[in-house]
Scaffold this active site. Structure first.
Site, PDB file in Angstrom:
ATOM      1  N   GLU A  40      40.132  41.477  36.332  1.00  0.00           N
ATOM      2  CA  GLU A  40      40.813  41.294  37.608  1.00  0.00           C
ATOM      3  C   GLU A  40      42.319  41.165  37.358  1.00  0.00           C
ATOM      4  OE1 GLU A  40      40.297  38.506  41.583  1.00  0.00           O
ATOM      5  OE2 GLU A  40      39.980  37.585  39.621  1.00  0.00           O
ATOM      6  N   LYS A 113      37.024  43.023  47.034  1.00  0.00           N
ATOM      7  CA  LYS A 113      36.516  41.662  46.834  1.00  0.00           C
ATOM      8  C   LYS A 113      36.188  41.003  48.172  1.00  0.00           C
ATOM      9  CE  LYS A 113      37.821  37.411  44.338  1.00  0.00           C
ATOM     10  NZ  LYS A 113      38.915  36.793  43.561  1.00  0.00           N
ATOM     11  N   CYS A 158      35.130  38.244  40.187  1.00  0.00           N
ATOM     12  CA  CYS A 158      35.516  36.853  39.974  1.00  0.00           C
ATOM     13  C   CYS A 158      34.767  35.855  40.870  1.00  0.00           C
ATOM     14  CB  CYS A 158      37.035  36.728  40.147  1.00  0.00           C
ATOM     15  SG  CYS A 158      37.747  35.231  39.400  1.00  0.00           S
TER      16      CYS A 158
END
Length: 271
Positions: A40, A113, A158
């Site tokens: 990321e 995301k 993440c």
């Protein structure tokens, strides 16, 4: 199939980060990897949250996307480009997006995301929603390996790791491999990173490949690192604690099939 999680300690200068990413991609290709995954924010960990807005690109065009496409083509790799900022609905917002390129340099998947990180322990403050807008949908792609096998791959980023329903949805669609490019904080990573990765692998009987940012960055932020490959039984096959590096390992399709046959938990689900 050999795969590689590329760990970085990205800084505040885009070109320097791309040069480091290219060095690690070349290392992965030399090790025989067919799929290499960047972490990321591989392209920039700025001094301020808003720095990513200055390099945000429209989907389909821009120097970061060109870099990923060119590297995939020149190195003959499948590349999952960690995350890069793609233009949002307004000038003050971006999407934190993972793009996947095949060995011809074609973009074959995009995942924005979904879950935006917020954390405040009195000393550290993070709120991604200040500059990011959340994604709308999960994304899978099919990877054709050199030996003719196909792998179904689910994308995440993440903080998504804390939401098991995303990965369960991927498993229901036949995912064999789950990607988790990340930049976990040192505090949350030390507490939960390995535990969460192994849990996602075990409960979905899938491989998990998790490249991370790992070290002390120019902006003063410290990330946990510990990029790793976890097998469907929860065993950590490869790992690197801190610093830039290439964490390589192999996916075993026969082992995956055997474990799923021995413990058919995915077939035993009751909603």
């Amino acid at each position: 199939m050999k795969v590689a999680a590329l760990q970085m300690v990205s800084g505040t200068v885009l070109d320097a980060n791309l040069a480091e990413a290219r060095r690690l991609l070349e290392q992965a290709a030399a090790a025989g990897a067919e799929l290499a995954v960047l972490p990321e924010y591989f392209c920039l960990l700025g001094a301020r949250d808003t720095d990513k807005l200055a390099i945000a690109e429209p989907f389909g065009a821009g120097p970061i996307q060109d870099f990923l496409a060119r590297s995939a083509r020149e190195l003959g790799l499948w590349i999952a480009g960690g995350t890069l900022p793609l233009a949002g609905r307004g000038a003050d917002r971006a999407r934190n997006s993972c793009l996947v390129f095949d060995p011809r340099g074609r973009c074959v998947a995009r995942y924005d995301k979904i879950h935006l990180f917020r954390f405040d322990d009195g000393a550290q403050h993070f709120d991604e929603a200040r500059v990011l807008e959340r994604g709308d949908a999960p994304a899978l792609f099919t990877l054709a390996a050199r030996d003719g096998r196909t792998w179904r791959v689910g994308l995440s980023v993440c903080y998504d790791l804390r939401f098991p329903e995303l990965y369960r949805g991927y498993a229901a669609q036949g995912a064999d491999l789950l990607l988790v490019p990340s930049a976990f904080t040192h505090t949350t990573g030390q507490a939960h990173w390995e535990m969460l990765l192994r849990a996602r692998a075990i409960e979905n009987l899938a491989y998990v490949l998790a490249p991370a940012q790992g070290g002390l960055h120019e902006n003063g932020r410290r990330t946990w690192g510990h990029s790793m490959l976890v097998d469907p039984w929860g065993e950590v096959l490869a790992q690197q604690a801190e610093g830039a590096g290439c964490v390589a390992g192999a996916l075993d399709a026969q082992r995956l099939a055997r474990l799923r046959a021995q413990l058919p938990a995915l077939e035993h689900r009751r909603l």
